[in-house]
Design an enzyme around this catalytic site. Structure first.
Site, PDB file in Angstrom:
ATOM      1  N   HIS A   1     -53.955  37.710  29.989  1.00  0.00           N
ATOM      2  CA  HIS A   1     -54.961  38.741  30.288  1.00  0.00           C
ATOM      3  C   HIS A   1     -55.376  38.728  31.759  1.00  0.00           C
ATOM      4  CE1 HIS A   1     -56.109  41.005  26.771  1.00  0.00           C
ATOM      5  NE2 HIS A   1     -56.342  39.949  26.042  1.00  0.00           N
TER       6      HIS A   1
ATOM      7  N   ASP B   1     -65.995  48.606  18.100  1.00  0.00           N
ATOM      8  CA  ASP B   1     -65.992  47.515  17.114  1.00  0.00           C
ATOM      9  C   ASP B   1     -65.472  47.988  15.756  1.00  0.00           C
ATOM     10  OD1 ASP B   1     -69.035  45.781  18.246  1.00  0.00           O
ATOM     11  OD2 ASP B   1     -66.979  45.837  19.022  1.00  0.00           O
TER      12      ASP B   1
HETATM   13  C1  LIG Z   1     -58.259  50.556  19.191  1.00  0.00           C
HETATM   14  C2  LIG Z   1     -59.374  49.590  19.401  1.00  0.00           C
HETATM   15  C3  LIG Z   1     -60.260  50.025  20.521  1.00  0.00           C
HETATM   16  C4  LIG Z   1     -61.191  49.259  21.039  1.00  0.00           C
HETATM   17  C5  LIG Z   1     -61.497  47.876  20.533  1.00  0.00           C
HETATM   18  C6  LIG Z   1     -62.018  47.024  21.670  1.00  0.00           C
HETATM   19  C7  LIG Z   1     -62.834  46.004  21.478  1.00  0.00           C
HETATM   20  C8  LIG Z   1     -63.365  45.663  20.121  1.00  0.00           C
HETATM   21  C9  LIG Z   1     -64.412  44.575  20.145  1.00  0.00           C
HETATM   22  O1  LIG Z   1     -64.750  44.250  18.822  1.00  0.00           O
HETATM   23  C10 LIG Z   1     -64.007  43.318  20.887  1.00  0.00           C
HETATM   24  C11 LIG Z   1     -62.858  42.680  20.668  1.00  0.00           C
HETATM   25  C12 LIG Z   1     -62.586  41.427  21.357  1.00  0.00           C
HETATM   26  C13 LIG Z   1     -61.448  40.724  21.106  1.00  0.00           C
HETATM   27  C14 LIG Z   1     -61.271  39.450  21.744  1.00  0.00           C
HETATM   28  C15 LIG Z   1     -60.229  38.657  21.490  1.00  0.00           C
HETATM   29  C16 LIG Z   1     -59.027  39.122  20.697  1.00  0.00           C
HETATM   30  O2  LIG Z   1     -58.005  39.424  21.635  1.00  0.00           O
HETATM   31  C17 LIG Z   1     -58.497  38.093  19.683  1.00  0.00           C
HETATM   32  C18 LIG Z   1     -58.862  38.478  18.270  1.00  0.00           C
HETATM   33  C19 LIG Z   1     -58.036  37.786  17.195  1.00  0.00           C
HETATM   34  C20 LIG Z   1     -58.301  36.280  17.151  1.00  0.00           C
HETATM   35  O3  LIG Z   1     -59.397  35.858  16.757  1.00  0.00           O
HETATM   36  O4  LIG Z   1     -57.410  35.544  17.538  1.00  0.00           O
HETATM   37 ZN    ZN Z   2     -56.373  39.848  23.957  1.00  0.00          ZN
END
Ligand SMILES: CC/C=C\C/C=C\C[C@@H](O)/C=C/C=C/C=C\[C@@H](O)CCCC(=O)O
Ligand code: ZN
Length: 611
Positions: free
Chosen positions: A300, A376
């Site tokens: 990232h 979310d």
């Molecule tokens: C199409 C989806 C559009 C937007 C979603 C963006 C963010 C959602 C929000 O809930 C934050 C997400 C953060 C994720 C962070 C880490 C992930 O890459 C890993 C998740 C899976 C894991 O636990 O390994």
């Molecule tokens: Zn990620």
């Protein structure tokens, strides 16, 4: 969900950087553990883009603003906060100073809410040490606005500086380079600066009784002292992963790469906060077998943090690229067979996500429409795995890594420090490979806007799956009247990835009988297993078979860990089993207040308690 007043450029933000843009953020905040708030001021450097603009538009959520000052004249500026729209918060409009040459410094004095959706406050009892409170943030996607008034859209990238006052017996960490710390009595002021422009969602803070160990020339791991030695061992290969990532992507521009291992309530495997990746303690498997998550977060540093999705409708540009690079790191550190095995294993998670969302769901598209949809609510494995599958497909179309990896380096070099969308990527790809006739065959529309599973699944090397498939078939077809054909000797040499795959495939099949469940437990001694990915699949196999013995261990675990990757499916599995549904709902209601906001918000919907 209403969408009035949100930007036409970013359906998740009220801000209008195309008219007036924030160009720098300075945070001067005090951490108040008693009130569970941050209070102080944020100073915003602002630049007028549209000469006719008369106000700065910001995002704010549950913020109490006491005054807004033009830093140059010290005059108060008028401001208006709109009625909040559910989870999007409010539009904060600040009149621009009358004087000035289109650049201004505006100070906003405020405090946030004890219920800020971007923060989790832990009591001492909720920490490993049981003596001190703990605070940590999670701003992605649109929770920064619950902690500071900002242009909470990834289209805006700024440097930031911070001065944080907190109890002197606690450590303050941020997604920035730390500088001096001044102690004065019971409080201390910690100073930070982030000189690489980044979006507001990557601002991060953690405050707790933390220790660190050096794990590389540019890396420390931070954690509570009770787990710090385990963390130092688990993540000892970080520099090797970082160097491998640089071979693929180019120079690492963020200076340091520290890791913070959070308390178990942290909702994600990792969060790519610059200079300070946050990770879950569920990665502490004791054998470094889950360190691929760190490779993901390292990737990232280029895909997402250096080149950023312009808004979250293009989240696949962050996550699909990151999974793609994460697996290239894995290929170099282990083998191309392991890279493909990883992709092949995660296909079943993609299939499950598509089935859960519905194969015609707009949320199974690579590029999604988020008008009136909170990020979310849109989050799933689709942008990760369908996104990486698309990039793997494109790599094969152009002739393989030898052609695609130079393109990738050129892509990073061209768009670094920028925020882009899918069309920017598509145009760049088509221009770079203009002489390759094969790219004419790419059906961009289906890949980007088609629903369901990817239109093409690459022909992965599945050699690492063969042995597991054989064992799985023997076990599932075993006639329980006879001795079990699968013995401990058959599995003792399996790697963690293979065991995870084997259990995932067993779970994907028909529910097991009780004798088979008991035999599986005997073979793998699951009660002693430390690998959270193994434990997760074992619990799901039991729940799918309606094995009552698996209910209590499941409830105990989802009350201990907050990682959504585990908690949401397990709560859904309990809910789907009518006999224990009320137990699951009762358990959630009892524990939701100790969950991160995003976990409580999404699990409540999974249990049909909120719509
Ligand atoms: C199409 C989806 C559009 C937007 C979603 C963006 C963010 C959602 C929000 O809930 C934050 C997400 C953060 C994720 C962070 C880490 C992930 O890459 C890993 C998740 C899976 C894991 O636990 O390994
Ligand atoms: Zn990620």
């Amino acid at each position: 969900m209403g969408a009035e007043g949100l930007s036409p450029r970013d359906p998740s933000s009220y801000s209008r950087p195309e008219d007036v843009a924030v160009t720098n953020i300075f945070l001067n905040l005090t951490v108040d553990f008693d009130k569970k708030i941050l209070h102080g001021n944020v100073d915003l450097d602002v630049s007028k883009i549209n000469k006719n603009a008369t106000e700065l538009i910001l995002d704010a959520k549950d913020l109490k603003i006491s005054k807004v000052i033009d830093d140059n004249t010290k005059q108060e500026l008028k401001f208006v906060i709109s009625q909040p729209q559910e989870e999007f918060g409010s539009k904060l409009s600040v009149e621009l100073p009358k004087q000035g040459n289109d650049t201004y410094k505006i100070s906003i004095f405020y405090e946030n809410s004890p219920n800020a959706s971007g923060l989790q406050w832990l009591t001492p009892e909720q920490t490993a040490g049981k003596k001190h409170p703990y605070l940590f943030s999670q701003f992605q996607a649109i929770h920064a606005r619950s902690v500071l008034p900002c242009q909470d859209t990834p289209e805006v990238k700024t440097k930031y500086q911070a001065t944080i006052s907190a109890p002197s017996n606690l450590t303050v960490l941020m997604s920035a380079i730390p500088s001096k710390t001044e102690v004065s009595g019971a409080f201390k002021r910690s100073h930070f600066s982030q000189d690489v422009p980044m979006p507001a969602y990557l601002i991060a803070i953690a405050v707790g009784a933390l220790e660190s160990r050096k794990i590389g020339p540019r890396s420390h791991v931070w954690a509570e002292k009770e787990i710090i030695e385990d963390c130092a061992y688990e993540f000892a290969e970080t520099e090797h992963q970082l160097k491998t990532a640089e071979e693929i992507c180019g120079p690492y521009v963020w200076g340091i790469y520290d890791l913070l291992v959070l308390p178990p309530s942290f909702a994600f495997g990792g969060m790519e906060n610059p200079c300070l990746t946050f990770v879950t303690p569920t990665l502490l498997a004791g054998d470094r077998s889950l360190a691929n998550v760190v490779a993901h977060e390292i990737a990232h540093s280029w895909t997402g943090n250096l080149i950023t999705n312009r808004n979250f409708e293009h989240f696949w540009l962050n996550e699909g690229f990151t999974v793609f690079v994460e697996r290239k790191i894995k290929a170099r550190l282990t083998s191309p067979a392991h890279q493909d095995f990883d992709a092949y294993c995660r296909l079943s998670e993609l299939k499950e996500a598509v089935k859960l969302l519905g194969e015609n769901s707009p949320l199974t598209k690579l590029v999604v429409d988020l008008k009136g949809v909170h990020p979310d609510d849109a989050f799933s494995v689709v942008p990760y795995e369908k996104g990486q599958t698309f990039l793997r497909y494109l790599e094969e179309v152009v002739g393989g890594p030898a052609q695609f990896e130079p393109f990738l380096r050129e892509y990073f070099n061209t768009f670094k420090y920028k925020s882009i969308d899918t069309n920017d990527f598509k145009s760049f790809f088509e221009k770079y490979f203009a002489n390759k006739a094969a790219i004419k065959s790419v059906d961009w529309n289906t890949w980007l806007y088609g629903t369901g599973m990817p239109p093409v699944i690459p022909n992965y090397n599945t050699s690492l799956a063969t042995n597991c498939d054989k064992l799985m078939k023997q076990f599932v077809e075993w006639d329980e009247k006879a001795a079990c054909p699968v013995e401990t000797t058959h599995i003792k040499n399996l790697g963690a990835d293979e065991i995870i795959y084997l259990l995932q495939e067993i779970w994907s099949g028909k529910p097991l009988s009780i004798p088979k469940l008991e035999q599986l437990d005997k073979l793998f001694e699951f009660s002693k297993v430390k690998n959270s990915e193994v434990k997760f699949r074992w619990l799901r196999i039991g729940l799918k078979a309606h094995w009552m013995k698996s209910v209590e261990p499941t409830l105990k675990w989802i009350n201990e860990v907050g990682r959504m990757k585990f908690v949401r499916p397990l709560y859904r599995d309990l809910y789907a089993w009518e006999e224990v549904r009320s137990k699951a709902i009762e358990n959630f209601k009892l524990n939701k207040n100790s969950m991160m906001h995003v976990v409580a918000y999404t699990v409540s919907k999974d249990l049909h308690l909120t719509s």
